[in-house]
Design a protein around this motif. Structure first.
Motif, short mmCIF file in Angstrom:
data_model
loop_
_atom_site.label_atom_id
_atom_site.label_comp_id
_atom_site.label_asym_id
_atom_site.label_seq_id
_atom_site.Cartn_x
_atom_site.Cartn_y
_atom_site.Cartn_z
N SER A 16 4.31 -0.24 -5.98
CA SER A 16 4.57 0.50 -4.74
C SER A 16 3.89 1.86 -4.71
N LEU A 17 3.26 2.26 -5.82
CA LEU A 17 2.59 3.55 -5.91
C LEU A 17 1.16 3.32 -6.38
N ASP A 18 0.21 3.81 -5.62
CA ASP A 18 -1.21 3.59 -5.86
C ASP A 18 -1.64 4.20 -7.19
N SER B 260 3.48 3.52 3.86
CA SER B 260 3.94 2.41 4.71
C SER B 260 5.44 2.26 4.52
N ARG C 156 9.18 -0.17 5.03
CA ARG C 156 9.66 -1.52 4.76
C ARG C 156 9.81 -2.37 6.02
N HIS D 89 5.42 1.74 0.31
CA HIS D 89 4.26 2.02 -0.54
C HIS D 89 3.72 3.41 -0.24
N TRP E 63 -0.03 5.33 -0.92
CA TRP E 63 -1.40 5.23 -1.40
C TRP E 63 -2.11 6.58 -1.28
N SER F 113 -4.26 -6.34 -1.03
CA SER F 113 -2.98 -5.69 -0.70
C SER F 113 -3.15 -4.22 -0.37
N ASP F 114 -4.37 -3.71 -0.37
CA ASP F 114 -4.63 -2.31 -0.05
C ASP F 114 -4.48 -2.08 1.45
#
Length: 457
Positions: free
Chosen positions: A114-116, A143, A145, A212, A214, A357-358
Motif C-alpha cells: 500500500s506504500l510505494d 488513492s 478504498r 495507497h 505513491w 498496479s501503478d
C-alpha cells in the motif's frame, strides 16, 4: 516494481550511529564514544548507490536521510535520524545499484503493497531532484478504498490537495517536508505497539479510507520512410485517413502554427504548472505530426499516418521534457472524459517497472473500460528484456516497440515481458530516423522537419 533481493538492517540505538559504506566492500554501523557496541559489519553489494556529494532527503515518515560520498566513490556514509534528530531504526537495501532506506514505521505498509517503494529510493530521489535542497514539498498520489472515502476524506495534516484524480479514485497531494512526521501520523495514527523487547510493530492500514500512497514520480518522453513501411499509402487510397477521429496527444505541447498541424488541432490544454502549450522541447510537435500531420510544409510528402484526424493536445511534460504522474493522469481524464478522444497517444513513461498496479496503468485500464478509448503507449527505450515501465505495462494499453527500416527490432526498444510474465509489447512500428515536424519554439527550431528515433515515433 523493483525487486529487493539483498537487505541488511541497521538499528540505531546510540547517540551517534552512522551507517558507513567503506567503499564497495562493507557496511558497518559505528557507535559514538561510551555507547552500546556497534552492529557487526555486513558484506555490502558491489554498488552502494550513494550519490556523489552530500545530500539530505526527508522521507514521507519525517525521517531524515543524509548521504555523503566523495568524488572517488569510496567511503560513502548514510545517516538516518527521526524528526527529532535522534537515530532512527531503519532498514537499508540495495537493488540495481540504488539505495533504499526504509524507516521501521514504513515497513509494514511497504510489505502490504500500500506504500510505494520509490518513496524510499534515496538514489533516485536525489538524482531526480526530489531531495530537500531541490524540493521543500514532496509530491504524492493518494488513492482511496471506495467512492465514499474519495468524496469525504479530509486532506492529511501537513499537506494540501493539488488536484482530484478520478481515474485512480484519488488525488494529487503536496506534503510539506518540514511537517512530514505530522503528515505520517495523520495517515497512520498511533497504531504501533512494543512487543516488550524493543521491537515495534505497526498495523498496515492507513486511516480515513486511504488505500495507497505513491510518489508522484517523474515521467519523461520516450526518445531514442515510416508511413510507407506500415502501408499507410494503401490505407489512404482506400479512403482511410482518420477523417472524423479525434486523437489526443499527451506530450510536451505543440507548435500550433506549424503548417502541417495548423488546421488539425481542435483543443489544447497545459497540465504543467506555469507553462502554456507551446512546445519548447520539440518532442510533442514531432509526435503530433507523425500522427496527423498534413505534410503542408513539404507539398504533402511528409504526411502523418492519419492526416485526416483531429488533434487534442495535452501538455504533460515541461519544457525540458519531464513531468509528473499526476499531470499525466489529469490529462488522461481530460482527453477521454471531456474531449471524448477515441485514441490517446502517450509517447512517455516511467522508468520504474510494474505489474500494472501503478497509478498510470490503473488509470489506463479504468478509463479504457469507462470510455472505450484506446491508449497507444510507447514501450520505452531501455533496450533490454523486462524493462517496459508504466503506463506501457497496463493490460488495456496497446504498447508499441520500435523497428528500423528493415523491420528489425531497434536496439534501444524496451522489451517484455511484464514483471508478472504478461506479454508486452503487443506490436512494433517504425521508430528509427523518423522525419516529422520541428517546433519553431524549440532550441533546434530551424527548418520545418527534424529526424528523431525512439519508441515514441
Amino acid at each position: 516494481m523493483k525487486q529487493h533481493p539483498r537487505c541488511w538492517s541497521a538499528t540505531a540505538v546510540v547517540a551517534a550511529s552512522v551507517l558507513v559504506f567503506t567503499g564497495p566492500f562493507s557496511v558497518q554501523a559505528v557507535a559514538g564514544p561510551g555507547s552500546a557496541p556497534a552492529l557487526a559489519a555486513h558484506q555490502a553489494p558491489s554498488s552502494t548507490g550513494v550519490p556523489t556529494g552530500e545530500h539530505t532527503v526527508t522521507l514521507i515518515t519525517g525521517d531524515v536521510v543524509t548521504t555523503r560520498q566523495g568524488s572517488g566513490g569510496a567511503g560513502g556514509t548514510v545517516t538516518v535520524r527521526d524528526a527529532d534528530g535522534k537515530p532512527a531504526r531503519s532498514r537499508l537495501t540495495e537493488a540495481d545499484g540504488d539505495l533504499f532506506v526504509y524507516p521501521e514505521s514504513a515497513l509494514p505498509f511497504v510489505a502490504e503493497g500500500s506504500l510505494d517503494r520509490e518513496l524510499f529510493n534515496v538514489t533516485d530521489l536525489i538524482e531526480d531532484g526530489y531531495d530537500d535542497a531541490s524540493r521543500k514539498r514532496l509530491p504524492l498520489i493518494v488513492s482511496y478504498r471506495n467512492a465514499a472515502a474519495h468524496r469525504t476524506a479530509a486532506v492529511p495534516d501537513g499537506a494540501r490537495k493539488v488536484r482530484d484524480l478520478a481515474s485512480v479514485q484519488g488525488a494529487a497531494l503536496s506534503a510539506d517536508r518540514a511537517r512530514a512526521a505530522e503528515f505520517w501520523r495523520s495517515v497512520t495514527g498511533d497504531n504501533s505497539v512494543d512487543d516488550g523487547i524493543g521491537d515495534a510493530h505497526t498495523d498496515a492500514a492507513f486511516l480515513d479510507g486511504v488505500a495507497h500512497i505513491w510518489l508522484d514520480a517523474p515521467v519523461e518522453a520516450d526518445l531514442a520512410d515510416s508511413t510507407a513501411q506500415i502501408g499507410a499509402p494503401r490505407a489512404w487510397a482506400g479512403g482511410n485517413t482518420g477523417q472524423g477521429v479525434e486523437v489526443a496527444v499527451l506530450d510536451t505541447g505543440v507548435d500550433a502554427g506549424h503548417p502541417d498541424l495548423a488546421d488539425r488541432i481542435v483543443a489544447r490544454q497545459s497540465f504543467v504548472p506555469d507553462e502554456n502549450t507551446d512546445d519548447r522541447d520539440g518532442h510533442g510537435t514531432h509526435v503530433a505530426s507523425t500522427v496527423a500531420g498534413t505534410g503542408a510544409a513539404s507539398d504533402g510528402k511528409e504526411k502523418g499516418v492519419a492526416p485526416g484526424a483531429r488533434l487534442s493536445i495535452g501538455k504533460v511534460l515541461d519544457n525540458s521534457g519531464r513531468g509528473q504522474i499526476s499531470w499525466t493522469l489529469a490529462a488522461m481524464e481530460w482527453a477521454t472524459v471531456e474531449r471524448h478522444a477515441k485514441i490517446v497517444n502517450m509517447s512517455l513513461g516511467s522508468s520504474q517497472q510494474s505489474d500494472g498496479s501503478d497509478p498510470m496503468s490503473q488509470a489506463v485500464d479504468r478509463l479504457s473500460a469507462q470510455t472505450g478509448a484506446l491508449f497507444v503507449v510507447a514501450a520505452g527505450n531501455a533496450g533490454e528484456a523486462g524493462t517496459i515501465g508504466a503506463p506501457g505495462v497496463a493490460t488495456s494499453a496497446l504498447t508499441v516497440g520500435a523497428v528500423d527500416s528493415t523491420d528489425t527490432v531497434a536496439p534501444f526498444s524496451s522489451q517484455g515481458p511484464r514483471v508478472d510474465g504478461a506479454l508486452k509489447p503487443e506490436i512494433t512500428a517504425p521508430g528509427v530516423g523518423i522525419l516529422a515536424a520541428n517546433s519553431s519554439f524549440a532550441a533546434n527550431g530551424n527548418g520545418a522537419y527534424q529526424s528523431l528515433s525512439g519508441t515514441s515515433m
